[in-house]
Scaffold this active site. Sequence first.
Site, mmCIF file in Angstrom:
data_model
loop_
_atom_site.group_PDB
_atom_site.id
_atom_site.type_symbol
_atom_site.label_atom_id
_atom_site.label_comp_id
_atom_site.label_asym_id
_atom_site.label_seq_id
_atom_site.Cartn_x
_atom_site.Cartn_y
_atom_site.Cartn_z
ATOM 1 N N HIS A 1 -3.797 4.436 4.524
ATOM 2 C CA HIS A 1 -4.872 3.450 4.693
ATOM 3 C C HIS A 1 -6.183 4.032 4.176
ATOM 4 O O HIS A 1 -6.902 3.392 3.412
ATOM 5 C CB HIS A 1 -4.998 3.077 6.160
ATOM 6 C CG HIS A 1 -6.137 2.160 6.449
ATOM 7 N ND1 HIS A 1 -6.139 0.840 6.063
ATOM 8 C CD2 HIS A 1 -7.320 2.372 7.069
ATOM 9 C CE1 HIS A 1 -7.275 0.280 6.432
ATOM 10 N NE2 HIS A 1 -8.011 1.190 7.048
ATOM 11 N N TYR B 1 4.129 6.178 11.017
ATOM 12 C CA TYR B 1 4.489 4.811 11.402
ATOM 13 C C TYR B 1 5.299 4.060 10.348
ATOM 14 O O TYR B 1 5.720 2.930 10.596
ATOM 15 C CB TYR B 1 3.220 4.005 11.741
ATOM 16 C CG TYR B 1 2.175 3.962 10.641
ATOM 17 C CD1 TYR B 1 2.288 3.082 9.568
ATOM 18 C CD2 TYR B 1 1.060 4.798 10.673
ATOM 19 C CE1 TYR B 1 1.322 3.034 8.574
ATOM 20 C CE2 TYR B 1 0.090 4.760 9.688
ATOM 21 C CZ TYR B 1 0.228 3.875 8.639
ATOM 22 O OH TYR B 1 -0.722 3.834 7.652
ATOM 23 N N ARG C 1 0.862 -1.186 0.000
ATOM 24 C CA ARG C 1 0.000 0.000 0.000
ATOM 25 C C ARG C 1 0.898 1.237 0.000
ATOM 26 O O ARG C 1 1.414 1.641 1.030
ATOM 27 C CB ARG C 1 -0.900 -0.023 1.237
ATOM 28 C CG ARG C 1 -2.018 0.989 1.219
ATOM 29 C CD ARG C 1 -2.630 1.117 2.608
ATOM 30 N NE ARG C 1 -1.821 1.962 3.467
ATOM 31 C CZ ARG C 1 -1.646 1.772 4.779
ATOM 32 N NH1 ARG C 1 -2.192 0.740 5.375
ATOM 33 N NH2 ARG C 1 -0.910 2.612 5.472
#
Length: 373
Positions: free
Chosen positions: A268, A277, A264
Amino acid sequence: MSNTFDAQAPDGPERYLQVIGPDGSRTPCPELDDWVQDVDTRVLGDLYVDMACIRRLDQEGTALQRQGELGLWAPLLGQEAAQIGSGRALDRNDFIFPSYREHGVAYCRGVNPHDLLRMWRGAAPSGWNPYEVNMANQQIVIGAQTLHAAGYGMGLKLDGSTSAVITYFGDGATSQGDVNEAMVFAASYQAPVLFFCQNNHWAISEPVTRQTTGYIADRAKGFGLATWRVDGNDVVAVLAATRAALAHVRSGTGPAFIEAVTYRMGAHTTADDPTRYRDALELEEWAAKDPLDRIAAHLDSLGADLEALKLRASAAADALAAGLREAITTMPDPSVDDLFAHVYSHGHSWLEGQREEYRLYLDSFAADAEVSR
């Protein structure tokens, strides 16, 4: 059943099936080669155009959300090969149960851009009639669609149908009870269901290494499913594996599972900040495995007219983007009655009472405004 071999990845050996490498080179793959004998330069070009179109669709969706036209958007950047390769392998009568990220699969199914955006804008509780395109509406609840797929597949088997069911989910969903229960039911009843996991390495802010210490596909073996683990950024490998898995489930010998190893590249959803992160070096590593670049490089090695292909892809992507923009500018806002329109398939006195109470509630604001004058 194991259909994996050691393929060399930039970060070391990785066990998955691969046909086209990141540099565009052709990799012999006995497990998959027979399933893509028809994939010539024309088909490769069409797959490239498809991936370019859904990349543009994704960019437009993100831009529309940033401009306040959509309430939320779930990006698919980096997962184009997984969605187009699997979407183009399906028969028209096969039924799809997607998660919230399968915009590319919806594109393959011919879902109208207007219908695709309605839910994300908040203009409707769902975007399209599932039976017009044999694809359920996008599912927000993590993993719930896999149970729907298992039930639908059991119904197909009882009806004696030759169609198959495919359900999509991410690596994080494999930790949900629904996904595991769905595999139990599908395996127990030998239902014609293909479980398609897009392992994009991040379940929101949690890495896949927190979901499992091994390969996700190995979990499915424990339920008795036939499994394929493929390079999810290789559209040809995904196409081949999906064709092979669909042939397996249609044969009546039980469900199957594909783990498409992808990444990805974006957030998200547009409510997420992945820089909090995720390491930028990881992005660089996966950018070198870009699904569009590798097909372009492969076509170039075959002597294809790459400039003409990119012009065709750009024109198709522009047309799709224009359709999305036109849909947003012409989409009506929902009325109060729309909130109650599709809760039941027929009239319901309890629901009608709620509708009337809500109308009175809204009217009270108008009455208060009149008094304050």
